[in-house]
Design an enzyme around this catalytic site. Structure first.
Site, PDB file in Angstrom:
ATOM      1  N   SER A 296      78.076  39.587  54.594  1.00 48.45           N
ATOM      2  CA  SER A 296      78.044  38.508  55.581  1.00 48.45           C
ATOM      3  C   SER A 296      79.365  37.735  55.575  1.00 48.45           C
ATOM      4  O   SER A 296      80.405  38.324  55.863  1.00 48.45           O
ATOM      5  CB  SER A 296      76.829  37.609  55.310  1.00 48.45           C
TER       6      SER A 296
ATOM      7  N   ASP B  31      68.869  42.857  61.828  1.00 46.71           N
ATOM      8  CA  ASP B  31      69.499  41.692  61.207  1.00 46.71           C
ATOM      9  C   ASP B  31      69.189  40.444  62.020  1.00 46.71           C
ATOM     10  O   ASP B  31      69.496  40.376  63.215  1.00 46.71           O
ATOM     11  CB  ASP B  31      71.019  41.919  61.127  1.00 46.71           C
TER      12      ASP B  31
ATOM     13  N   HIS C 283      69.059  41.038  57.010  1.00 47.44           N
ATOM     14  CA  HIS C 283      70.286  40.480  56.420  1.00 47.44           C
ATOM     15  C   HIS C 283      70.159  40.253  54.914  1.00 47.44           C
ATOM     16  O   HIS C 283      71.058  39.717  54.288  1.00 47.44           O
ATOM     17  CB  HIS C 283      70.579  39.148  57.129  1.00 47.44           C
TER      18      HIS C 283
END
Lengths: 279, 279
Positions: free
Chosen positions: B146, B222, B254
């Site tokens: 991320s 996600d 995620h």
């Protein structure tokens, strides 16, 4: 249907057959590899659509697919890329006419009479195959190279219930925006670009995607890289959150050496989808 | 440097250490996994940069990386994501301030005094590590999740001679065009967007790319997919013909469950680059 040749190959049979086609109004020739497992009943089938200038024979002899198909117990179909023969129109350019059907039904003269490759590959040839050979219509995957990668992607997204998986080697990804596409679509389909969209993998990916997995390999040294428009499809795949793997393979070009290098991966990819194997 | 803890782990040692940082003006804590092979001499090292809200600890305990790093004889470094402590500014939002350093050197008040994570991760921590541990400075790879995927990609492209390979899990790909980026770059770097470009993986990929291989995994489910802007980086990778694999993994979100699922592939990917293994 006439048998042109049959050769033992990795424990199965590599055949070449010819049949009269209603779609094209010509005789059409195709290659078919049947693995040993077909002696015991219908086997899954992987379609391989070839690129510009190819006949049924190029991939059949140079892609190295039979070894992996035999290992997985999967049949391989190698259709021709266009109608051919003395009465069939042609163009002096390599990328229009014979060897360059682009997997569409032509509506424009002089092509419309014979160049009906969409119907041939999606309707007539499947019917001929499933009527005559031990192939499992419920388990089909499709792949192809360059123009044939374009064909594989557009056909898979148009018949999502038919194909469990789709892959492509160096596909033409966005023909509406490429010199590999605009010229041919104009010649075959006319100047109304709205009619081209059903034959553009990037447009189809943006609009509908594919319910199964997608695998694409393209070489970073592809000499036709600017014509493929890989970046447009890459953007569309990611924007859609399509289940997909896009690999840019370093140093590989557009040749069958590239295809054969990654054929094992593609056959395994389809086998996993066709047999419902999950890790 | 203070040893906070050291635990035997897959035949090696998972340590946590703290040191006074000149870059941030605070004490900084990091995790370091050393495989058994380090007893015999310097080993390759894989950096893992974490995402928003994480400390050095999250990936160290939840990513499942040590098993694969031990198998490959590779060390793992887990830096913190920001300076921390009573004297360090913060914001009530989870995505700004402590736990959200974004791997940049802040130039704007109140952040500039402590939020110098670019210098910390690219200069000070490497120096501290290579001076004290049996790590091979000539064999480094970098990955992250991320915000940390953003960090890994931007750092790798800024120090291409340092890293043999870069990968990322669900990276923030185009922060200049995302609410995960514009807010933080404005706060840390100011409103001159020209200064943001050095910290945008998509811009860097368009402008310079990376000399080694790139691997990116992002889940199709996600929950932050719209913030990641994967499609922009996908387009840039393909347009550059970057040696790269982008995988959109079906159904994954995620979380660290996603990361741990694909960690084996990422460690193997870096090992291949770090050991010069070719198939």
């Amino acid at each position: 249907m006439e048998t042109i040749s049959e050769n033992r190959c990795f424990g199965g049979t590599q055949g070449v057959y010819s049949h009269a086609s209603d779609s094209t109004g010509t005789d059409m020739t195709f290659g078919l590899f049947m693995p040993a497992e077909a002696e015991d009943g219908p086997v899954p089938v992987l379609w391989f659509l070839s690129g510009l200038t190819c006949t049924h024979e190029n991939a059949m002899t140079k892609a190295g697919a039979q070894m992996w198909a035999a290992e997985q117990g999967i049949a391989l179909v190698f259709p021709d890329t266009s109608p051919r023969g003395a009465g069939v129109p042609n163009d002096e350019a390599y990328d229009l006419g014979q060897g360059a059907g682009f997997y569409v039904n032509a509506t424009q003269d002089p092509w419309a009479e014979h160049f009906q490759m969409w119907d041939y590959v999606t309707e007539e040839l499947p019917r001929a195959l499933f009527d005559r050979f031990a192939l499992d219509e419920a388990r089909q995957g499709i792949t192809g190279h360059s123009m044939g990668g374009h064909g594989a992607l557009t056909i898979a997204m148009s018949f999502p219930e038919r194909f469990a998986s789709v892959s492509a080697f160096a596909p033409i990804c966005n023909p509406m925006e490429s010199d590999w596409g605009r010229k041919q679509f104009t010649a075959y389909l006319g100047e109304n670009t709205a009619l081209w969209e059903a034959h553009d993998a990037t447009v189809l990916m943006r609009e509908k995607g594919f319910p199964g997995p997608v695998l694409i390999d393209t070489g970073t040294a592809d000499q036709f890289g600017d014509l493929l428009k890989t970046e447009a499809l890459a953007e569309a795949l990611a924007a859609r959150r399509q289940h997909a793997t896009l690999r840019l393979q370093p140093g590989y070009d557009h040749s069958y050496f590239f295809i054969s290098t990654f054929m094992e991966d593609h056959v395994a990819f389809h086998a996993e989808a066709l047999y419902g194997v999950t890790e």
